[in-house]
Design an enzyme around this catalytic site. Structure first.
Site, PDB file in Angstrom:
ATOM      1  N   HIS A   1       0.840  -1.203   0.000  1.00 47.60           N
ATOM      2  CA  HIS A   1       0.000   0.000   0.000  1.00 47.60           C
ATOM      3  C   HIS A   1       0.878   1.257   0.000  1.00 47.60           C
ATOM      4  O   HIS A   1       0.615   2.209  -0.730  1.00 47.60           O
ATOM      5  CB  HIS A   1      -0.903   0.034   1.250  1.00 47.60           C
ATOM      6  CG  HIS A   1      -1.919  -1.066   1.302  1.00 47.60           C
ATOM      7  ND1 HIS A   1      -2.118  -1.842   2.420  1.00 47.60           N
ATOM      8  CD2 HIS A   1      -2.813  -1.509   0.383  1.00 47.60           C
ATOM      9  CE1 HIS A   1      -3.092  -2.708   2.183  1.00 47.60           C
ATOM     10  NE2 HIS A   1      -3.529  -2.537   0.961  1.00 47.60           N
TER      11      HIS A   1
ATOM     12  N   LYS B   1     -15.678  -8.348   4.512  1.00 46.87           N
ATOM     13  CA  LYS B   1     -14.538  -8.655   5.392  1.00 46.87           C
ATOM     14  C   LYS B   1     -14.838  -8.352   6.853  1.00 46.87           C
ATOM     15  O   LYS B   1     -15.642  -7.475   7.159  1.00 46.87           O
ATOM     16  CB  LYS B   1     -13.326  -7.849   4.938  1.00 46.87           C
ATOM     17  CG  LYS B   1     -12.828  -8.269   3.573  1.00 46.87           C
ATOM     18  CD  LYS B   1     -11.591  -7.489   3.165  1.00 46.87           C
ATOM     19  CE  LYS B   1     -11.104  -7.966   1.798  1.00 46.87           C
ATOM     20  NZ  LYS B   1     -10.028  -7.099   1.283  1.00 46.87           N
TER      21      LYS B   1
ATOM     22  N   ARG C   1      -1.896  -5.820  -8.683  1.00 46.86           N
ATOM     23  CA  ARG C   1      -0.770  -6.701  -8.396  1.00 46.86           C
ATOM     24  C   ARG C   1      -0.581  -7.775  -9.459  1.00 46.86           C
ATOM     25  O   ARG C   1       0.508  -8.198  -9.734  1.00 46.86           O
ATOM     26  CB  ARG C   1      -0.941  -7.350  -7.030  1.00 46.86           C
ATOM     27  CG  ARG C   1      -0.786  -6.360  -5.890  1.00 46.86           C
ATOM     28  CD  ARG C   1      -1.316  -6.929  -4.623  1.00 46.86           C
ATOM     29  NE  ARG C   1      -2.716  -7.277  -4.811  1.00 46.86           N
ATOM     30  CZ  ARG C   1      -3.422  -7.999  -3.973  1.00 46.86           C
ATOM     31  NH1 ARG C   1      -2.854  -8.494  -2.902  1.00 46.86           N
ATOM     32  NH2 ARG C   1      -4.690  -8.253  -4.207  1.00 46.86           N
TER      33      ARG C   1
ATOM     34  N   SER D   1      -3.016  -7.756   2.891  1.00 48.31           N
ATOM     35  CA  SER D   1      -3.236  -7.609   4.332  1.00 48.31           C
ATOM     36  C   SER D   1      -3.448  -8.976   4.983  1.00 48.31           C
ATOM     37  O   SER D   1      -3.026  -9.215   6.117  1.00 48.31           O
ATOM     38  CB  SER D   1      -4.441  -6.701   4.583  1.00 48.31           C
ATOM     39  OG  SER D   1      -4.194  -5.421   4.043  1.00 48.31           O
TER      40      SER D   1
END
Ligand code: COA
Length: 159
Positions: free
Chosen positions: A17, A41, A90, A128
């Site tokens: 990040h 989440k 990514r 994360s």
């Protein structure tokens, strides 16, 4: 002023990040890092903790502001007069979801443009969830998150 909004859950903020925030800060006059809620989440860190971690990690970058918002990203953009969203990509696997999000956000507010920044190669594997998995087993976080955050993350996992 050319402002970019970098949205995410940031549970917690990673070096990946920070890579995107740093590079966006060179491209735009201001980067607003927006901590939002992803309904799918269940975060480990509270919204306040995530904002605080991001503030610590970005304190050396002058043109970065960290905020939180609990509604739709498109509403946050409209309300504040922002039009550019920055997202990191990514791998190809990120693309389908990110493309869907970009189209949804512009359908909700037609002034929104999403700009994709490719992740630096060294952070392509990072997320994360990976950080939380490593922290759970007291693994080495030094290469994964900004160094100022290591102790706090470890503490949350009981180390
Ligand atoms: N480096 C390292 N990790 C990265 C990364 C990068 N450059 N880019 C993304 N990631 C990681 C994130 O940490 C996250 O990891 P996790 O799944 O282990 O938590 C994962 O990749 C996915 O990131 P992202 O796609 O940005 O999801 P997110 O949950 O962090 O953020 C929101 C999604 C919060 C921006 C989105 O749900 C949102 O806009 N919510 C508000 C409501 C809304 O408007 N919804 C959309 C319309 S329905």
């Amino acid at each position: 002023m050319q402002v970019a909004v970098y949205p995410g859950s940031f549970d917690p903020c990673t070096n990946g990040h920070l890579d995107i925030i740093t590079r966006a800060s060179h491209m735009f006059e201001k980067v607003v890092v927006a901590v939002l809620i992803n309904e799918k989440k269940h975060p480990v860190f509270t919204l306040e903790e995530r904002v605080e971690m991001l503030k610590i990690a970005t304190k050396h970058i002058e043109n970065v502001e960290v905020v939180s918002f609990s509604g739709l990203l498109a509403d946050f953009m409209r309300k504040n007069g922002y039009s550019v969203i920055v997202k990191g990509l990514r791998a190809v696997s990120d693309f389908e979801y990110e493309f869907q999000m970009a189209l949804t956000n512009s359908a909700l507010y037609d002034k929104i443009e999403t700009v994709f920044i490719p992740s630096s190669a060294e952070f392509m594997f990072l997320s994360s969830s990976i950080v939380k998995e490593v922290a759970k087993y007291n693994g080495d976080l030094d290469a994964l998150v900004p160094e100022e955050l290591v102790a706090g993350i470890k503490r949350r996992f009981g180390y």
